[in-house]
Write a protein that holds these residues in place. Structure first.
Motif, PDB file in Angstrom:
ATOM      1  N   PRO A 117      -1.160 -13.405   3.206  1.00 26.55           N
ATOM      2  CA  PRO A 117      -0.846 -14.417   4.007  1.00 26.55           C
ATOM      3  C   PRO A 117      -2.404 -15.064   4.713  1.00 26.55           C
ATOM      4  O   PRO A 117      -3.337 -14.650   4.788  1.00 26.55           O
ATOM      5  CB  PRO A 117      -0.127 -13.931   5.074  1.00 26.55           C
ATOM      6  N   GLY A 118      -2.273 -16.324   5.305  1.00 30.47           N
ATOM      7  CA  GLY A 118      -3.427 -17.076   5.432  1.00 30.47           C
ATOM      8  C   GLY A 118      -3.892 -16.559   6.828  1.00 30.47           C
ATOM      9  O   GLY A 118      -5.183 -16.879   7.078  1.00 30.47           O
ATOM     10  N   SER A 119      -3.379 -15.995   7.654  1.00 31.17           N
ATOM     11  CA  SER A 119      -3.826 -15.592   8.778  1.00 31.17           C
ATOM     12  C   SER A 119      -3.019 -14.260   9.436  1.00 31.17           C
ATOM     13  O   SER A 119      -1.866 -14.106   9.046  1.00 31.17           O
ATOM     14  CB  SER A 119      -3.728 -17.061  10.003  1.00 31.17           C
ATOM     15  N   VAL A 120      -3.567 -13.822  10.512  1.00 31.60           N
ATOM     16  CA  VAL A 120      -2.878 -12.869  11.136  1.00 31.60           C
ATOM     17  C   VAL A 120      -1.507 -13.401  11.751  1.00 31.60           C
ATOM     18  O   VAL A 120      -0.631 -12.901  11.770  1.00 31.60           O
ATOM     19  CB  VAL A 120      -3.416 -12.160  12.358  1.00 31.60           C
ATOM     20  N   ALA A 121      -1.496 -14.467  12.214  1.00 30.04           N
ATOM     21  CA  ALA A 121      -0.149 -15.341  12.964  1.00 30.04           C
ATOM     22  C   ALA A 121       0.784 -15.519  11.608  1.00 30.04           C
ATOM     23  O   ALA A 121       1.754 -15.246  12.023  1.00 30.04           O
ATOM     24  CB  ALA A 121      -0.623 -16.497  13.401  1.00 30.04           C
ATOM     25  N   VAL A 122       0.293 -16.092  10.367  1.00 27.52           N
ATOM     26  CA  VAL A 122       1.270 -16.372   9.452  1.00 27.52           C
ATOM     27  C   VAL A 122       1.991 -14.814   8.988  1.00 27.52           C
ATOM     28  O   VAL A 122       3.137 -14.517   8.742  1.00 27.52           O
ATOM     29  CB  VAL A 122       0.441 -16.885   8.030  1.00 27.52           C
ATOM     30  N   ARG A 123       1.064 -13.906   9.061  1.00 23.42           N
ATOM     31  CA  ARG A 123       1.486 -12.460   8.803  1.00 23.42           C
ATOM     32  C   ARG A 123       2.707 -11.925   9.610  1.00 23.42           C
ATOM     33  O   ARG A 123       3.637 -11.558   9.146  1.00 23.42           O
ATOM     34  CB  ARG A 123       0.246 -11.536   8.522  1.00 23.42           C
TER      35      ARG A 123
END
Lengths: 477, 189
Positions: free
Chosen positions: A383-389
């Motif tokens: 995933p592209g970011s912690v938030a996307v994950r």
């Protein structure tokens, strides 16, 4: 009509943003001095710039307009809180720690290991709402054009220029040429933004946008969601263009509303009003203009070692037209006349600043759901970011990937640039949602086929390159 | 800071290939460095060394004398790909002082001029001649923006005037920018 009977010349979106950010206009001897609203910084292209500031005793002029994260050299493996991240090399660890020290000394916000906003620099800028219409945005990274999806003028710069922006918030630039690419009509079901941009680059060539800022327009671009628009703008550099942009509209405003760094309340309404002016006037001049028929676009894959070698997944690989093409075919071990579909796959990479956002992961999960990654294939979902994950986990996408046999990783650039330990082996064929298929890009000797998340996921399931349409019906339970 | 560049008389080294990207010039896995020094040994690394890091035989870059060969000649779209300034740092440290191609990618071109590596776009006829005549002595005159090819078609080249100034002075534009502090403040307020 003004009293003199003349009206202001129509201007393009690019010209409006250029004019608005001129600190000093260009002269025959000196380039324009352009003010930069947002400077994104990461660990790989910044250390030498901070060193120059230190040597000359300079401070960062606007830490409040500078935003840093770690993404390129960082491992995507899990590790327990309090443990040292499992860096691939000591040099990688040192590089990350250097950015930590530099940002701390200069008062710059760093989304580091402990931040819920850490991620690929071109994913987190928009996610935080730091990326806004009308801005000038730079980063020491050629994929900075991603932010142009929001109607910003965004481009990649070298490390010397990173130093210039850190010290002065300004950049010296000659005014580039302008190009508009109109993608008109409706795409067929299942065709994604990645297929559109691969088709565009195949059409105009790997240097078709050199010297230009590209504006993407037309009904098929307007129909894209923000993740799709970011995918399109992201790959502008693969056609040689430093910047690509799409005028902001209701889709843009709806996506931005409520994000951490965007204005709220009455200020939001004012911002939207201002942002709405940042679009090309009717009759605006472009140095080049290209129109592409959206309805003809098929699921795309690349057959060569440059990003302009996209063809429909079932179409035959063309005959070599040049020595470079012959060399590329030889490297890829592909045969002219045969399609890329059917080629056996060793690894699949779903991630990168091109395709690691939530809609990308949803598209991949839709294909993988209820199915198994083919034996012998390693599939990496990053995933592209912690938030996307976190969003993907809230939707249960992680379970789909893990149950299918894919690896569900921590965010980062990962196998797109293969400098963190995630890489291909010599001779391996990798179907990748990233942006570059250069020789050795994903590891020495590794062969890269660029594709959309759906096409990459389908390849992981089939074990060979395949038209994703064959797997778009849900699997039987 | 790079050396000042005025004129250069050197032999050419030709790489007959188009679209040479920055991953070829210096592979990404070497970008974990935090300095700009000593990257010459990594220039074109994966073309020059085997998987054990042993220099490959019959690769002319490995036996090139950059005392005599300081001009790299390559095909169209040289330096495409990433913004890594490590690419011109590596080429300069390797010993090159100029790159001649029929087209040079934007970011590489901008980065080169800040690091003592003169980016020269040659017109088609002269470029064809240079590709067809590897290892010839040429003279580059930066002030006159002219390349003398001896028996070949000498040519004039374009270079952004400020980039030319920086190359000739061996400086980068940071000093110029910091001197504009009042204009920046005026813009900000």
């Amino acid at each position: 009509m003004s009293p003199e009977g003349s009206r202001p010349a129509p201007r393009s979106l690019f010209e409006k943003l250029w004019d608005r950010h001129l600190v000093k206009a260009e002269t025959p001897e000196t380039p324009a001095m352009l003010y930069i609203d947002l400077h994104l910084v990461h660990e790989v292209t910044s250390p030498q710039a901070f060193s120059v500031l230190a040597e000359r005793g300079l401070k960062v002029r606007r830490p409040d307009r500078t935003l840093a994260t770690i993404d390129h050299s960082t491992p995507t493996l899990d590790f327990a809180p309090g443990e040292t991240p499992p860096y691939a090399t000591e040099a990688a660890r040192h590089q990350v720690e250097t950015l930590q020290a530099n940002t701390k000394a200069q008062g710059i916000t760093l989304h580091g290991w402990d931040s819920p906003h850490r991620g690929v620099v071109h994913v987190i800028g928009p996610e935080l709402g730091a990326t806004q219409p009308g801005m000038t945005i730079v980063c020491g990274d050629s994929h900075t054009a991603t932010h142009g999806a929001f109607g910003a003028l965004a481009f990649g710069i070298g490390t010397t220029e990173v130093g210039h922006v850190l010290a002065t918030q300004c950049l010296l630039q000659r005014k580039p040429k302008s190009m508009r690419i109109n993608v008109e009509g409706e795409t067929a079901p299942g065709i994604s933004a990645k297929d559109i941009i691969l088709a565009i680059i195949a059409e105009i060539g790997v240097d078709g946008g050199t010297g230009c800022v590209i504006e993407y327009a037309g009904s098929a671009i307007k129909a894209l969601d923000m993740d799709g628009r970011m995918t399109v703008c992201n790959m502008s550099i693969e056609a040689g263009a430093r910047a690509g942009m799409i005028a902001a509209d209701e889709t843009t405003f709806a996506w931005l509303k409520g994000r951490e760094r965007v204005p709220s309340g009455a200020d939001w309404d004012k911002a939207v009003e201002a942002w709405s002016n940042y679009r090309s006037d009717p009759g605006a001049h472009f140095d080049k203009e290209v129109t592409i028929d959206a309805s003809a676009i098929q699921p795309m894959v690349t057959w060569g070692t440059a990003p302009d070698t996209g063809i429909a997944v079932d179409a035959p690989v063309p005959d070599a037209r040049s020595a470079s093409h012959a060399k590329a075919l030889n490297y890829m071990k592909f045969e002219a006349g045969m399609p890329v579909s059917g080629q056996k796959v060793d690894q699949v990479f779903i991630g990168s600043c091109t395709n690691s956002r939530i809609t990308d992961l949803r598209a991949a999960a839709a294909i993988m759901s209820g199915r198994q990654v083919a034996p012998g294939v390693r599939a990496l979902v990053v995933p592209g970011s912690v938030a996307v994950r976190a969003q993907a986990e809230a939707e249960g996408l992680d379970r789909i990937f893990i149950e299918a046999g894919a690896e569900w990783r921590q965010p980062g650039c990962s196998m797109c640039i293969a400098m963190n330990g995630d890489k291909g082996e010599p001779g391996q064929l990798i179907v990748s949602t990233s942006n570059r298929n250069f020789e050795g890009r994903q590891g020495p000797g590794a062969r890269t086929v660029l594709a959309s998340p759906a096409t990459a996921a389908a390849a992981a399931i089939a074990g060979h390159v395949i038209n994703p349409a064959t797997l778009m019906e849900p699997a039987h339970a | 800071m790079p050396e000042q560049f005025n004129t250069l008389t050197s032999r050419t080294f030709v790489i007959d290939q188009e679209d040479i990207d920055t991953d070829q010039i210096i592979p990404a896995r070497f970008l974990t460095t935090t300095t700009r020094d000593g990257l010459g040994k990594l220039a074109f690394h994966d073309w020059r060394y085997d998987s054990n890091g042993k220099p490959l035989e019959n690769v002319s870059l490995n036996s090139l004398d950059t005392g005599t060969h300081q001009v790299l000649v390559a095909g169209r779209n040289f330096g495409c790909g990433s913004s890594r300034e490590h690419a011109p740092w590596a080429l300069y440290d390797f010993g090159f002082r100029a790159v001649i191609a029929s087209e040079i990618a934007d970011i590489f071109r901008s980065n080169s001029a800040k690091n003592g590596l003169v980016p020269i776009v040659a017109p088609p006829e002269a470029h064809d001649w240079l590709m067809a005549h590897p290892d010839v002595e040429i003279e580059i005159d930066l002030a006159d923006q002219r390349v003398d090819l001896g028996n070949g078609p000498s040519f004039h080249f374009e270079i952004e005037p400020f980039a030319k100034h920086c190359l000739m002075e061996g400086t980068d534009p940071l000093g110029y920018l910091t001197a504009q502090s009042d204009a920046i403040t005026a813009y900000e307020t």
